[in-house]
Scaffold this motif. Structure first.
Motif, short mmCIF file in Angstrom:
data_model
loop_
_atom_site.label_atom_id
_atom_site.label_comp_id
_atom_site.label_asym_id
_atom_site.label_seq_id
_atom_site.Cartn_x
_atom_site.Cartn_y
_atom_site.Cartn_z
N PRO A 173 0.84 -1.18 0.15
CA PRO A 173 0.08 -0.04 0.05
C PRO A 173 0.79 1.18 -0.05
O PRO A 173 1.75 1.21 0.64
CB PRO A 173 -0.75 -0.15 1.28
N GLY A 174 0.46 2.32 -0.73
CA GLY A 174 1.36 3.49 -0.73
C GLY A 174 1.71 4.04 0.55
O GLY A 174 2.90 4.54 0.53
N ARG A 175 0.80 4.16 1.41
CA ARG A 175 1.15 4.69 2.66
C ARG A 175 2.28 3.99 3.52
O ARG A 175 2.94 4.51 4.34
CB ARG A 175 -0.06 4.55 3.73
N ALA A 176 2.50 2.78 3.11
CA ALA A 176 3.57 1.95 3.72
C ALA A 176 4.76 2.46 3.72
O ALA A 176 5.85 2.55 4.43
CB ALA A 176 3.73 0.43 3.42
N LEU A 177 5.08 3.31 2.49
CA LEU A 177 6.58 3.65 2.49
C LEU A 177 6.69 5.13 3.38
O LEU A 177 7.94 5.16 3.53
CB LEU A 177 6.46 4.62 0.93
N ASP A 178 5.67 5.57 3.67
CA ASP A 178 6.00 6.44 4.70
C ASP A 178 5.90 5.93 6.13
O ASP A 178 6.59 6.55 7.18
CB ASP A 178 5.08 7.84 4.48
N GLU A 179 5.21 5.05 6.41
CA GLU A 179 5.11 4.57 7.86
C GLU A 179 6.02 3.52 8.43
O GLU A 179 6.46 3.45 9.42
CB GLU A 179 3.79 3.63 7.86
N LEU A 180 6.86 2.80 7.26
CA LEU A 180 7.70 1.84 7.41
C LEU A 180 9.15 2.34 7.32
O LEU A 180 9.50 3.05 6.64
CB LEU A 180 7.66 0.56 6.77
N SER A 181 10.14 1.90 8.49
CA SER A 181 11.69 2.15 8.24
C SER A 181 12.11 1.38 7.09
O SER A 181 11.68 0.37 6.63
CB SER A 181 12.29 1.66 9.41
#
Length: 174
Positions: free
Chosen positions: A11-19
């Motif tokens: 999901p696109g939001r994972a790029l900003d949420e995960l290290s």
């Protein structure tokens, strides 16, 4: 030379949420228990030996242009360099992420590539590239077919990811 390439839809939001470490953990290797299931559900793609040749074919000659052509294999935003996995004895060289807009751009590019014509037109250049990379097996019609299958699978993979609005994590292992 053997470098394997792995792509994982997220999901696109994972790029900003995960290290970077967490993103890297999402991309399975051939021996991971999840790999087969993820591949069957088109959430992950892995390519053996043909990754560099895919990049070469997409960026060689007049068939491709600049940044868009590089997105499927080498583009995006670099998040990490190097990763060791003592259990399997491999070292990953790079972790890249592609945002949903990058995935759509790459998908659009790949959907305008006629794979068989591309490979046929680059046959002599691909043979030289295989030799220059030090592969022990020479370029052959069978290898050309394998490369065409990998490029077609890459196109389908990116098309599905773009349609779903997914982002992508790409990992190279040497």
């Amino acid at each position: 030379m053997s470098v394997d390439f792995f792509w994982r839809r997220v999901p696109g939001r994972a790029l900003d949420e995960l290290s970077p470490k967490e993103l890297g953990a999402l991309v399975p290797h051939w021996f991971d228990a999840e790999f087969k299931r993820l591949r069957e559900t088109t959430m992950v793609m892995g390519v053996e030996r043909n990754g560099y040749l895919m990049h070469f074919a997409l960026t060689a000659g007049e068939a491709a242009s600049g940044r868009v052509a590089q997105l499927p294999v080498f583009g995006g935003e670099q998040r990490a360099e190097g990763k060791e996995d003592p259990e399997y004895g491999w070292v990953g060289t790079e972790l890249w992420v592609l945002r949903p807009s990058d995935v759509r751009e790459a998908s659009d590019f790949l959907n305008h590539v006629t794979v068989d014509d591309l490979i046929r037109g680059l046959d002599a250049l691909l043979a030289r590239e295989v030799e220059s990379l030090g592969f022990s097996t020479p370029w052959s019609p069978e290898w050309a077919e394998e490369l065409a299958v990998d490029l077609s699978e890459l196109r389908s993979f990116f098309t599905a990811a773009a349609a779903a609005g997914d982002a992508m994590v790409k990992f190279e292992s040497a």
